[in-house]
Design a protein around this motif. Structure first.
Motif, short mmCIF file in Angstrom:
data_model
loop_
_atom_site.label_atom_id
_atom_site.label_comp_id
_atom_site.label_asym_id
_atom_site.label_seq_id
_atom_site.Cartn_x
_atom_site.Cartn_y
_atom_site.Cartn_z
N GLY A 53 90.69 22.80 55.03
CA GLY A 53 91.99 22.49 54.46
C GLY A 53 91.92 21.25 53.57
N ALA A 54 91.20 20.24 54.03
CA ALA A 54 91.08 19.00 53.25
C ALA A 54 90.29 19.25 51.96
N LEU A 55 89.24 20.07 52.05
CA LEU A 55 88.45 20.37 50.86
C LEU A 55 89.29 21.14 49.84
N VAL A 56 90.07 22.10 50.33
CA VAL A 56 90.93 22.86 49.42
C VAL A 56 91.89 21.90 48.72
N GLN A 57 92.47 20.98 49.48
CA GLN A 57 93.41 20.04 48.88
C GLN A 57 92.73 19.19 47.81
N SER A 58 91.52 18.71 48.12
CA SER A 58 90.79 17.91 47.12
C SER A 58 90.48 18.73 45.88
N TRP B 16 85.16 21.52 45.61
CA TRP B 16 85.05 22.96 45.32
C TRP B 16 83.64 23.46 45.64
N LYS B 17 82.64 22.70 45.20
CA LYS B 17 81.26 23.10 45.44
C LYS B 17 80.98 23.20 46.94
N ALA B 18 81.52 22.24 47.69
CA ALA B 18 81.32 22.27 49.15
C ALA B 18 81.98 23.51 49.75
N LEU B 19 83.14 23.89 49.22
CA LEU B 19 83.81 25.10 49.70
C LEU B 19 82.97 26.33 49.42
N TRP C 158 85.81 35.10 44.30
CA TRP C 158 85.80 33.66 44.00
C TRP C 158 86.67 33.33 42.80
N PHE C 159 86.70 34.22 41.80
CA PHE C 159 87.56 33.97 40.64
C PHE C 159 89.02 33.95 41.08
N ARG C 160 89.35 34.88 41.96
CA ARG C 160 90.73 34.95 42.43
C ARG C 160 91.08 33.73 43.30
N PHE C 161 90.11 33.30 44.07
CA PHE C 161 90.33 32.12 44.91
C PHE C 161 90.57 30.88 44.03
N ALA C 162 89.75 30.74 42.99
CA ALA C 162 89.92 29.60 42.07
C ALA C 162 91.30 29.67 41.41
N GLN C 163 91.69 30.87 41.05
CA GLN C 163 92.98 31.08 40.39
C GLN C 163 94.15 30.74 41.33
N HIS C 164 94.03 31.13 42.58
CA HIS C 164 95.12 30.94 43.53
C HIS C 164 95.08 29.60 44.25
N LEU C 165 94.01 28.86 44.04
CA LEU C 165 93.87 27.55 44.66
C LEU C 165 95.14 26.74 44.41
N GLY C 166 95.67 26.11 45.41
CA GLY C 166 96.89 25.34 45.20
C GLY C 166 98.13 26.16 45.45
N ARG C 167 97.96 27.48 45.54
CA ARG C 167 99.09 28.34 45.87
C ARG C 167 98.86 29.01 47.21
N ILE C 168 97.71 28.70 47.83
CA ILE C 168 97.39 29.33 49.11
C ILE C 168 98.16 28.62 50.22
N ARG C 169 98.91 29.39 50.96
CA ARG C 169 99.89 28.81 51.88
C ARG C 169 99.25 28.05 53.04
N LYS D 288 93.03 27.97 56.32
CA LYS D 288 92.56 29.33 56.59
C LYS D 288 91.93 29.96 55.35
N ALA D 289 91.41 29.14 54.47
CA ALA D 289 90.82 29.66 53.25
C ALA D 289 89.71 30.68 53.54
N GLY D 290 88.98 30.45 54.63
CA GLY D 290 87.91 31.40 55.00
C GLY D 290 88.47 32.78 55.25
N SER D 291 89.58 32.84 55.97
CA SER D 291 90.21 34.13 56.24
C SER D 291 90.76 34.76 54.97
N TRP D 292 91.31 33.91 54.11
CA TRP D 292 91.82 34.39 52.82
C TRP D 292 90.70 35.05 52.03
N LEU D 293 89.57 34.37 51.95
CA LEU D 293 88.42 34.90 51.21
C LEU D 293 87.90 36.19 51.84
N ALA D 294 87.81 36.17 53.18
CA ALA D 294 87.27 37.35 53.89
C ALA D 294 88.17 38.56 53.68
#
Lengths: 177, 219
Positions: free
Chosen positions: B35-40, B49-52, B82-93, B97-103
């Motif tokens: 969660g903290a990495l997504v926020q950063s 982002w690279k760490a994510l 990954w393109f979609r994740f980058a696009q939606h970054l900041g809009r993910i509720r 749970k970014a891992g679950s979102w990606l999966a």
């Protein structure tokens, strides 16, 4: 999963391979079995790392995808995709893939064929449209007065459209063409 | 290795923070960080982002492989995710749970490609055995050394028996064996199965695999 070094914590019996450990176990046996299964999973993890690792160049593409992060653009959500939402026509081959994206009052209809793509922005308006395949700049199209656009390059692989309209930038959801 | 970099970012977090975890799995330990990495990353931090990517891309790769996508399709779906994740970054509720979102995205996109017009030959896991000689990683080179020959044999046997498991088990284990062990929530999102069924299914599948290995005398 740190216990990869053997029998630590299992009172010396390593419990591997007993034929009777399939189902009804209790106490130490169950513990040994869990421990064995953890080791087996860890071994699979190593095997996957050797035989089916993620290609380094592919992961690099994901790193570079950070450039697609754009908080100012509005995302047009995929609301219809004929691959999942349409009833397939029996025997039909090479049917175009129909996609619809929505954001606010804007609709983008797209049709993908083996020959290229065509589509329309509704309500009709002129817009510059970039066909994206990744973080790099894509080929650019311009709509006609009716909002229609065509391209003779059939998209393959990751695909999105970036529309620059009078009201700002809209990017469609990414999908795999 | 990426794994070390990822883990080095993790903090000690009470296990009770994870409602879906019957016990601690490796992936869960890092979850508070996600969660903290997504926020950063949302704030423009490219290193976050690279760490994510480094932490979660093994999961995405495992999911596309679990669905037996061909190499070409697997590469494309992986990128789309990954393109979609980058696009939606900041809009993910729920950023944690970014891992679950990606999966979940990888699952849907994989199924869509499988249903789509493209009909490509699915990956045959045993075929992967032939790749060992092509593109050498340090681990592979190690396998070449003579003292490691037995270990190499064991890895091959293990992979063969894994590949011949029933589809359910093969899928589940392929996701579980991601380089960063996924949480059960992520496994659930990867395969569309209930969190509560994963533990028992995992046990059954691993026991089955072990029985196969024993039968061929490879334990």
């Amino acid at each position: 999963m740190t216990n990869t070094d053997g029998t630590e914590g299992t009172d010396g019996t390593d419990g591997t391979g007993g034929p009777d450990d399939m189902d009804d176990m209790s106490g130490d046996d169950a513990f040994d079995d869990d421990f064995d299964l953890d080791l087996l999973e860890e071994e699979l993890r190593r095997a996957a790392g050797i035989l089916d690792p993620i290609p380094a160049q592919l992961q690099q593409l994901a790193v570079e995808a950070f450039a697609l992060h754009d908080l100012d653009a509005r995302i047009a959500e995929l609301t219809f995709d004929s691959v999942t939402d349409a009833i397939p026509v029996r025997g039909a081959v090479d049917v175009p893939r129909m996609l619809t994206f929505h954001v606010g009052g804007v609709t983008v209809d797209v049709e993908l064929t083996g020959q290229g793509l065509m589509g329309q922005v509704l309500p009709p308006q002129t817009a510059r449209i970039e066909v994206l395949r990744g973080p790099q700049v894509g080929s650019t199209l311009t709509t006609d007065d009716m909002g229609r656009f065509t391209s003779t390059e059939p998209p393959a692989g990751p695909f999105a459209l970036r529309l620059r309209t009078d009201e700002g930038t809209v990017v469609t959801d990414w999908l795999t063409a | 290795m990426n794994a070390i970099h990822w883990r080095s970012r993790s903090r000690a977090t009470p296990v009770t923070a994870y409602d879906d975890m019957p016990y601690t799995r490796g992936g869960a330990v890092d979850r508070a960080d996600v969660g903290a990495l997504v926020q950063s990353a949302v704030d423009g931090d490219a290193a976050a982002w690279k760490a994510l990517v480094e932490g979660l891309s093994p999961l995405v790769w495992s999911v596309v492989r679990a669905y037996r996508l061909s190499d070409a399709d697997a590469h494309e779906v992986y990128q789309t995710v990954w393109f979609r994740f980058a696009q939606h970054l900041g809009r993910i509720r729920e950023p944690e749970k970014a891992g679950s979102w990606l999966a979940s995205t990888a699952r849907h996109e994989s199924l869509k490609v499988l249903r789509g017009l493209k009909r490509t030959t699915p990956t045959d896991d045993p075929q992967l055995l032939d790749r060992v000689s092509e593109d050498r990683t340090p681990e592979q080179s190690l396998l070449d050394s003579e003292e490691a020959a037995a270990q190499s044999e064991r890895v091959r046997h293990l992979w063969q028996e894994f590949a011949e498991l029933g589809e359910r088990c093969r899928q589940l284990l392929r996701v579980l064996m991601a380089t960063q062990p996924p949480s059960y929530q992520e496994v659930s999102a990867s395969l569309g199965i209930a969190v509560g069924s994963i533990g028992p299914l995992r046990q059954r599948c691993l026991r089955r695999l072990r029985a196969r290995l024993e039968a061929r005398g490879a334990v």
